[in-house]
Design a protein around this motif. Structure first.
Motif, PDB file in Angstrom:
ATOM      1  N   MET A   1      -2.072  10.808   2.122  1.00 47.71           N
ATOM      2  CA  MET A   1      -1.921  10.678   3.571  1.00 47.71           C
ATOM      3  C   MET A   1      -0.459  10.512   3.955  1.00 47.71           C
ATOM      4  O   MET A   1       0.347  10.032   3.155  1.00 47.71           O
ATOM      5  CB  MET A   1      -2.643   9.416   4.098  1.00 47.71           C
TER       6      MET A   1
ATOM      7  N   GLN B   1       4.900   5.430  11.796  1.00 45.70           N
ATOM      8  CA  GLN B   1       4.984   4.082  12.362  1.00 45.70           C
ATOM      9  C   GLN B   1       6.196   3.989  13.279  1.00 45.70           C
ATOM     10  O   GLN B   1       7.339   4.049  12.817  1.00 45.70           O
ATOM     11  CB  GLN B   1       5.088   3.039  11.241  1.00 45.70           C
TER      12      GLN B   1
ATOM     13  N   LEU C   1      -5.160   7.285  -1.693  1.00 44.69           N
ATOM     14  CA  LEU C   1      -6.372   6.503  -1.883  1.00 44.69           C
ATOM     15  C   LEU C   1      -6.403   5.971  -3.310  1.00 44.69           C
ATOM     16  O   LEU C   1      -6.210   6.732  -4.264  1.00 44.69           O
ATOM     17  CB  LEU C   1      -7.610   7.360  -1.653  1.00 44.69           C
TER      18      LEU C   1
ATOM     19  N   LEU D   1       5.339   6.962   6.297  1.00 46.69           N
ATOM     20  CA  LEU D   1       4.839   6.370   5.057  1.00 46.69           C
ATOM     21  C   LEU D   1       3.866   7.318   4.374  1.00 46.69           C
ATOM     22  O   LEU D   1       2.922   7.789   5.016  1.00 46.69           O
ATOM     23  CB  LEU D   1       4.110   5.052   5.349  1.00 46.69           C
TER      24      LEU D   1
ATOM     25  N   LYS E   1       6.475   1.949  -9.725  1.00 52.21           N
ATOM     26  CA  LYS E   1       5.575   1.876  -8.590  1.00 52.21           C
ATOM     27  C   LYS E   1       4.652   3.078  -8.613  1.00 52.21           C
ATOM     28  O   LYS E   1       5.037   4.176  -9.021  1.00 52.21           O
ATOM     29  CB  LYS E   1       6.382   1.880  -7.291  1.00 52.21           C
TER      30      LYS E   1
ATOM     31  N   LEU F   1      -5.651   1.839   0.259  1.00 48.46           N
ATOM     32  CA  LEU F   1      -4.495   2.719   0.150  1.00 48.46           C
ATOM     33  C   LEU F   1      -3.350   2.043  -0.599  1.00 48.46           C
ATOM     34  O   LEU F   1      -3.119   0.846  -0.457  1.00 48.46           O
ATOM     35  CB  LEU F   1      -4.000   3.126   1.533  1.00 48.46           C
ATOM     36  N   ILE F   2      -2.627   2.863  -1.374  1.00 46.58           N
ATOM     37  CA  ILE F   2      -1.346   2.468  -1.957  1.00 46.58           C
ATOM     38  C   ILE F   2      -0.279   3.198  -1.153  1.00 46.58           C
ATOM     39  O   ILE F   2      -0.318   4.430  -1.043  1.00 46.58           O
ATOM     40  CB  ILE F   2      -1.232   2.883  -3.430  1.00 46.58           C
ATOM     41  N   PHE F   3       0.667   2.446  -0.592  1.00 46.72           N
ATOM     42  CA  PHE F   3       1.684   3.025   0.270  1.00 46.72           C
ATOM     43  C   PHE F   3       3.023   3.144  -0.451  1.00 46.72           C
ATOM     44  O   PHE F   3       3.371   2.314  -1.302  1.00 46.72           O
ATOM     45  CB  PHE F   3       1.906   2.150   1.507  1.00 46.72           C
ATOM     46  N   GLY F   4       3.789   4.162  -0.054  1.00 44.02           N
ATOM     47  CA  GLY F   4       5.199   4.218  -0.402  1.00 44.02           C
ATOM     48  C   GLY F   4       5.977   3.281   0.505  1.00 44.02           C
ATOM     49  O   GLY F   4       5.422   2.683   1.427  1.00 44.02           O
ATOM     50  N   ALA F   5       7.274   3.166   0.233  1.00 48.49           N
ATOM     51  CA  ALA F   5       8.110   2.213   0.973  1.00 48.49           C
ATOM     52  C   ALA F   5       8.351   2.640   2.420  1.00 48.49           C
ATOM     53  O   ALA F   5       8.715   1.817   3.251  1.00 48.49           O
ATOM     54  CB  ALA F   5       9.440   2.026   0.260  1.00 48.49           C
ATOM     55  N   GLY F   6       8.166   3.943   2.708  1.00 51.20           N
ATOM     56  CA  GLY F   6       8.433   4.432   4.061  1.00 51.20           C
ATOM     57  C   GLY F   6       9.850   4.966   4.174  1.00 51.20           C
ATOM     58  O   GLY F   6      10.790   4.384   3.622  1.00 51.20           O
TER      59      GLY F   6
ATOM     60  N   PRO G   1       1.082   1.358  11.810  1.00 50.19           N
ATOM     61  CA  PRO G   1       1.049   2.763  11.360  1.00 50.19           C
ATOM     62  C   PRO G   1      -0.152   3.491  11.952  1.00 50.19           C
ATOM     63  O   PRO G   1      -1.199   2.891  12.208  1.00 50.19           O
ATOM     64  CB  PRO G   1       0.917   2.646   9.843  1.00 50.19           C
TER      65      PRO G   1
ATOM     66  N   TYR H   1       1.406   8.589   7.160  1.00 47.72           N
ATOM     67  CA  TYR H   1       1.292   7.748   8.347  1.00 47.72           C
ATOM     68  C   TYR H   1       2.644   7.726   9.057  1.00 47.72           C
ATOM     69  O   TYR H   1       3.699   7.763   8.419  1.00 47.72           O
ATOM     70  CB  TYR H   1       0.910   6.314   7.961  1.00 47.72           C
TER      71      TYR H   1
END
Lengths: 111, 114
Positions: free
Chosen positions: A34, A38, A92, A88, A2, A99-104, A44, A36
């Motif tokens: 970034m 939630q 960019l 999270l 990932k 955005l590409i996010f991590g799993a949180g 988020p 975020y």
């Protein structure tokens, strides 16, 4: 692999503890990062963003980026029960604020 | 300002049914997005739009369609719903002149496909 990896936790800490949340990323081209926050059953909201390497502080929150190891961190000092949420990390990816996010990581701060 | 408004908040669909998730923003943002969030998987970009009449695919567009006829509205269409589309869907918008990764999210639409 990932592009942004994040341990989903959960993480449970007592009130007043220092919390460390971490992510790793694989794409060397990523420059903006970034965090975020939630809350349960909410969307988020942006907590902090940083550019390239270094630290950024905002009240009890510090975001840190180490580009040499591709590591992103968020530190929360004097954690409060109101900090209980999912955090999270994101980067960019290309233009248009995509955005590409991590799993949180789910964080619980107990009194 | 209402920000980003999504409807419905909850919906149960049967396999093969179709539906549209509505999204509206009142911040005059040019950029809008649809993400889905599955447990332990973070948010995945489905589609995005950079202005009225312009849309493009994200990471996971299969099974979805979008349109952008106005700056304010960005509906997401699910055709022939499948159990794999059970998820929480978030609409978001952002300024086009700030490359800071600040997205404004709605409260989400929880969809279950049975």
């Amino acid at each position: 692999q990932k592009e942004v990896e994040q341990d989903p936790g959960p993480l449970s800490v007592p009130e007043g503890a220092i919390v460390s949340l971490n992510c790793t990323y694989s794409n060397s081209a990523f420059q903006y990062f970034m965090w975020y926050r939630q809350y349960s059953r909410k969307g988020p909201e942006l907590l902090m963003y940083t550019y390239s390497s270094g630290n950024k502080e905002d009240g009890r929150f510090t975001a840190q980026v180490d580009k040499s190891s591709k590591y992103i961190s968020l530190f929360i000092r004097d954690s409060q029960p109101s900090d209980s949420a999912t955090y999270l990390c994101a980067s960019l990816s290309g233009g248009y604020n995509k955005l590409i996010f991590g799993a949180g990581t789910r964080l619980a701060v107990h009194p | 300002n209402a920000g980003v408004t999504q409807t419905p908040k909850f919906r149960i669909l049967k396999i093969g049914q179709s539906m549209t998730l509505q999204c509206a923003q009142d911040m005059n943002h040019n950029y809008m997005y649809w993400y889905r969030q599955d447990p332990g998987m973070g948010l995945k970009l489905i589609y995005y739009s950079v202005g009225a009449g312009i849309t493009d695919k994200g990471e996971v567009p299969n099974g979805y369609n979008v349109s952008r006829s106005t700056t304010e509205d960005f509906p997401l269409r699910l055709e022939l719903a499948a159990p794999s589309q059970t998820s929480v869907y978030f609409c978001a918008s952002s300024y086009s002149d700030r490359n800071t990764g600040e997205l404004f999210f709605g409260e989400g639409s929880r969809l279950t496909v049975l």
